[in-house]
Design a protein around this motif. Structure first.
Motif, PDB file in Angstrom:
ATOM      1  N   LEU A   2     -15.633 -25.456  -2.660  1.00 34.62           N
ATOM      2  CA  LEU A   2     -16.050 -24.444  -3.624  1.00 34.62           C
ATOM      3  C   LEU A   2     -16.905 -25.047  -4.723  1.00 34.62           C
ATOM      4  O   LEU A   2     -16.750 -26.223  -5.072  1.00 34.62           O
ATOM      5  CB  LEU A   2     -14.814 -23.806  -4.267  1.00 34.62           C
ATOM      6  CG  LEU A   2     -13.889 -23.008  -3.367  1.00 34.62           C
ATOM      7  CD1 LEU A   2     -12.620 -22.625  -4.124  1.00 34.62           C
ATOM      8  CD2 LEU A   2     -14.586 -21.773  -2.857  1.00 34.62           C
ATOM      9  N   PRO A   3     -17.798 -24.238  -5.309  1.00 34.56           N
ATOM     10  CA  PRO A   3     -18.501 -24.699  -6.505  1.00 34.56           C
ATOM     11  C   PRO A   3     -17.514 -24.856  -7.666  1.00 34.56           C
ATOM     12  O   PRO A   3     -16.419 -24.283  -7.647  1.00 34.56           O
ATOM     13  CB  PRO A   3     -19.500 -23.579  -6.804  1.00 34.56           C
ATOM     14  CG  PRO A   3     -19.454 -22.648  -5.659  1.00 34.56           C
ATOM     15  CD  PRO A   3     -18.247 -22.949  -4.852  1.00 34.56           C
ATOM     16  N   LEU A   4     -17.899 -25.606  -8.680  1.00 35.18           N
ATOM     17  CA  LEU A   4     -17.007 -25.929  -9.794  1.00 35.18           C
ATOM     18  C   LEU A   4     -16.455 -24.676 -10.477  1.00 35.18           C
ATOM     19  O   LEU A   4     -15.266 -24.612 -10.784  1.00 35.18           O
ATOM     20  CB  LEU A   4     -17.730 -26.814 -10.817  1.00 35.18           C
ATOM     21  CG  LEU A   4     -16.893 -27.232 -12.021  1.00 35.18           C
ATOM     22  CD1 LEU A   4     -15.694 -28.057 -11.558  1.00 35.18           C
ATOM     23  CD2 LEU A   4     -17.737 -28.010 -13.004  1.00 35.18           C
ATOM     24  N   GLU A   5     -17.305 -23.660 -10.696  1.00 34.78           N
ATOM     25  CA  GLU A   5     -16.841 -22.443 -11.372  1.00 34.78           C
ATOM     26  C   GLU A   5     -15.745 -21.756 -10.561  1.00 34.78           C
ATOM     27  O   GLU A   5     -14.756 -21.271 -11.104  1.00 34.78           O
ATOM     28  CB  GLU A   5     -17.992 -21.444 -11.577  1.00 34.78           C
ATOM     29  CG  GLU A   5     -19.149 -21.972 -12.392  1.00 34.78           C
ATOM     30  CD  GLU A   5     -20.159 -22.736 -11.550  1.00 34.78           C
ATOM     31  OE1 GLU A   5     -20.275 -22.467 -10.339  1.00 34.78           O
ATOM     32  OE2 GLU A   5     -20.810 -23.630 -12.115  1.00 34.78           O
ATOM     33  N   HIS A   6     -15.918 -21.715  -9.248  1.00 36.63           N
ATOM     34  CA  HIS A   6     -14.916 -21.083  -8.391  1.00 36.63           C
ATOM     35  C   HIS A   6     -13.622 -21.886  -8.361  1.00 36.63           C
ATOM     36  O   HIS A   6     -12.532 -21.309  -8.303  1.00 36.63           O
ATOM     37  CB  HIS A   6     -15.467 -20.914  -6.979  1.00 36.63           C
ATOM     38  CG  HIS A   6     -16.594 -19.947  -6.898  1.00 36.63           C
ATOM     39  ND1 HIS A   6     -17.163 -19.582  -5.703  1.00 36.63           N
ATOM     40  CD2 HIS A   6     -17.279 -19.268  -7.853  1.00 36.63           C
ATOM     41  CE1 HIS A   6     -18.142 -18.724  -5.927  1.00 36.63           C
ATOM     42  NE2 HIS A   6     -18.229 -18.525  -7.229  1.00 36.63           N
ATOM     43  N   LYS A   7     -13.737 -23.209  -8.393  1.00 37.90           N
ATOM     44  CA  LYS A   7     -12.531 -24.042  -8.439  1.00 37.90           C
ATOM     45  C   LYS A   7     -11.731 -23.750  -9.701  1.00 37.90           C
ATOM     46  O   LYS A   7     -10.508 -23.615  -9.663  1.00 37.90           O
ATOM     47  CB  LYS A   7     -12.907 -25.523  -8.409  1.00 37.90           C
ATOM     48  CG  LYS A   7     -13.385 -26.020  -7.073  1.00 37.90           C
ATOM     49  CD  LYS A   7     -13.731 -27.505  -7.169  1.00 37.90           C
ATOM     50  CE  LYS A   7     -14.281 -28.032  -5.865  1.00 37.90           C
ATOM     51  NZ  LYS A   7     -14.640 -29.456  -5.961  1.00 37.90           N
ATOM     52  N   ILE A   8     -12.443 -23.646 -10.820  1.00 35.50           N
ATOM     53  CA  ILE A   8     -11.774 -23.374 -12.102  1.00 35.50           C
ATOM     54  C   ILE A   8     -11.126 -21.999 -12.079  1.00 35.50           C
ATOM     55  O   ILE A   8      -9.960 -21.834 -12.455  1.00 35.50           O
ATOM     56  CB  ILE A   8     -12.761 -23.519 -13.275  1.00 35.50           C
ATOM     57  CG1 ILE A   8     -13.189 -24.979 -13.413  1.00 35.50           C
ATOM     58  CG2 ILE A   8     -12.148 -23.012 -14.576  1.00 35.50           C
ATOM     59  CD1 ILE A   8     -14.347 -25.206 -14.362  1.00 35.50           C
ATOM     60  N   LEU A   9     -11.871 -20.988 -11.616  1.00 37.41           N
ATOM     61  CA  LEU A   9     -11.323 -19.634 -11.565  1.00 37.41           C
ATOM     62  C   LEU A   9     -10.127 -19.543 -10.619  1.00 37.41           C
ATOM     63  O   LEU A   9      -9.125 -18.887 -10.932  1.00 37.41           O
ATOM     64  CB  LEU A   9     -12.410 -18.644 -11.141  1.00 37.41           C
ATOM     65  CG  LEU A   9     -13.452 -18.315 -12.200  1.00 37.41           C
ATOM     66  CD1 LEU A   9     -14.572 -17.471 -11.601  1.00 37.41           C
ATOM     67  CD2 LEU A   9     -12.806 -17.600 -13.372  1.00 37.41           C
ATOM     68  N   PHE A  10     -10.217 -20.203  -9.469  1.00 36.42           N
ATOM     69  CA  PHE A  10      -9.091 -20.186  -8.535  1.00 36.42           C
ATOM     70  C   PHE A  10      -7.879 -20.862  -9.146  1.00 36.42           C
ATOM     71  O   PHE A  10      -6.756 -20.378  -9.017  1.00 36.42           O
ATOM     72  CB  PHE A  10      -9.458 -20.856  -7.208  1.00 36.42           C
ATOM     73  CG  PHE A  10      -8.329 -20.858  -6.234  1.00 36.42           C
ATOM     74  CD1 PHE A  10      -8.017 -19.718  -5.516  1.00 36.42           C
ATOM     75  CD2 PHE A  10      -7.554 -21.997  -6.041  1.00 36.42           C
ATOM     76  CE1 PHE A  10      -6.954 -19.700  -4.626  1.00 36.42           C
ATOM     77  CE2 PHE A  10      -6.494 -21.990  -5.156  1.00 36.42           C
ATOM     78  CZ  PHE A  10      -6.201 -20.845  -4.448  1.00 36.42           C
ATOM     79  N   PHE A  11      -8.084 -21.979  -9.831  1.00 34.46           N
ATOM     80  CA  PHE A  11      -6.980 -22.683 -10.467  1.00 34.46           C
ATOM     81  C   PHE A  11      -6.312 -21.808 -11.532  1.00 34.46           C
ATOM     82  O   PHE A  11      -5.089 -21.736 -11.613  1.00 34.46           O
ATOM     83  CB  PHE A  11      -7.458 -24.004 -11.072  1.00 34.46           C
ATOM     84  CG  PHE A  11      -6.361 -24.784 -11.724  1.00 34.46           C
ATOM     85  CD1 PHE A  11      -5.445 -25.478 -10.954  1.00 34.46           C
ATOM     86  CD2 PHE A  11      -6.232 -24.810 -13.107  1.00 34.46           C
ATOM     87  CE1 PHE A  11      -4.412 -26.189 -11.550  1.00 34.46           C
ATOM     88  CE2 PHE A  11      -5.202 -25.514 -13.704  1.00 34.46           C
ATOM     89  CZ  PHE A  11      -4.293 -26.205 -12.933  1.00 34.46           C
ATOM     90  N   VAL A  12      -7.124 -21.125 -12.341  1.00 29.48           N
ATOM     91  CA  VAL A  12      -6.578 -20.242 -13.378  1.00 29.48           C
ATOM     92  C   VAL A  12      -5.795 -19.100 -12.729  1.00 29.48           C
ATOM     93  O   VAL A  12      -4.687 -18.759 -13.157  1.00 29.48           O
ATOM     94  CB  VAL A  12      -7.708 -19.710 -14.291  1.00 29.48           C
ATOM     95  CG1 VAL A  12      -7.216 -18.596 -15.192  1.00 29.48           C
ATOM     96  CG2 VAL A  12      -8.291 -20.841 -15.113  1.00 29.48           C
ATOM     97  N   PHE A  13      -6.367 -18.505 -11.671  1.00 26.60           N
ATOM     98  CA  PHE A  13      -5.678 -17.429 -10.969  1.00 26.60           C
ATOM     99  C   PHE A  13      -4.365 -17.929 -10.380  1.00 26.60           C
ATOM    100  O   PHE A  13      -3.335 -17.259 -10.477  1.00 26.60           O
ATOM    101  CB  PHE A  13      -6.569 -16.856  -9.865  1.00 26.60           C
ATOM    102  CG  PHE A  13      -5.885 -15.848  -9.008  1.00 26.60           C
ATOM    103  CD1 PHE A  13      -5.641 -14.574  -9.471  1.00 26.60           C
ATOM    104  CD2 PHE A  13      -5.450 -16.188  -7.735  1.00 26.60           C
ATOM    105  CE1 PHE A  13      -4.989 -13.643  -8.692  1.00 26.60           C
ATOM    106  CE2 PHE A  13      -4.801 -15.266  -6.944  1.00 26.60           C
ATOM    107  CZ  PHE A  13      -4.570 -13.989  -7.425  1.00 26.60           C
ATOM    108  N   ALA A  14      -4.383 -19.103  -9.750  1.00 27.98           N
ATOM    109  CA  ALA A  14      -3.168 -19.667  -9.158  1.00 27.98           C
ATOM    110  C   ALA A  14      -2.131 -19.966 -10.244  1.00 27.98           C
ATOM    111  O   ALA A  14      -0.933 -19.757 -10.037  1.00 27.98           O
ATOM    112  CB  ALA A  14      -3.495 -20.933  -8.369  1.00 27.98           C
ATOM    113  N   LEU A  15      -2.581 -20.416 -11.391  1.00 23.88           N
ATOM    114  CA  LEU A  15      -1.674 -20.688 -12.506  1.00 23.88           C
ATOM    115  C   LEU A  15      -1.019 -19.401 -13.006  1.00 23.88           C
ATOM    116  O   LEU A  15       0.199 -19.362 -13.235  1.00 23.88           O
ATOM    117  CB  LEU A  15      -2.453 -21.370 -13.632  1.00 23.88           C
ATOM    118  CG  LEU A  15      -1.690 -22.197 -14.631  1.00 23.88           C
ATOM    119  CD1 LEU A  15      -0.980 -23.346 -13.923  1.00 23.88           C
ATOM    120  CD2 LEU A  15      -2.629 -22.740 -15.685  1.00 23.88           C
TER     121      LEU A  15
END
Length: 163
Positions: A2-15
């Motif tokens: 994933l691109p960096l923005e998607h990694k961050i958004l996925f991590f926030v969603f998973a959190l």
């Protein structure tokens, strides 16, 4: 990957999703804790207890004691969703690390084939159990007790009227 923005958004969603899950389990813990105190220690032999729980759940040992065909349908759903958990973890790892499971090699082909096979098993299990519940001869097992139903509605109506 994933691109960096998607990694961050996925991590926030998973959190957030993980936090809501922990909150739900905590609320369930509080409800159980309000009940009668346990007559035995639950943390002794923790490793053997965890091992027993894993073996019992993964083999579906208790499910197969009665009603063989219903148990098979239930196991289709259980094993399918257990495998979905593995697939989702692998998909999340593929988003963060540069690897991919493809059907180009025998291991990847088996992984994907098993996912497809268990997806069909889940569909068969769910449709069959829903049909059994709605039209089967044991549908009366799922009816509500009229007395309990009326008590529940009465107490709800009283609470709403006095609020």
């Amino acid at each position: 990957m994933l691109p960096l923005e998607h990694k961050i958004l996925f991590f926030v969603f998973a959190l957030i999703a993980g936090g809501l899950g922990v909150w739900g389990f905590y609320r369930m813990y509080l409800r159980i804790r309000r009940g009668a105190p346990s007559s035995e220690t639950r943390v002794d032999n923790l490793a053997s207890r965890i091992g027993y729980a894993l073996v019992t759940s993964l083999t579906q040992e208790r499910t197969f004691r009665k009603r063989r065909w219903v148990s098979v349908l239930h196991s289709f759903i259980f094993y399918g969703f257990t495998y979905y958990l593995l697939v989702n973890v692998v998909d999340a790892l593929e988003g963060y690390f540069p690897f991919s499971i493809t059907s180009d090699n025998p291991l990847g082909a088996a992984y994907n084939f098993l996912a497809d096979l268990l997806s069909i098993a889940v569909l068969v299990g769910v449709v069959s159990l829903v049909a059994r519940r709605l039209w089967g001869k044991s549908r009366r097992d799922f009816q509500f007790n009229e007395k309990a139903c009326c008590i529940r509605w009465s107490s709800s109506a009283i609470s709403a009227a006095t609020a």
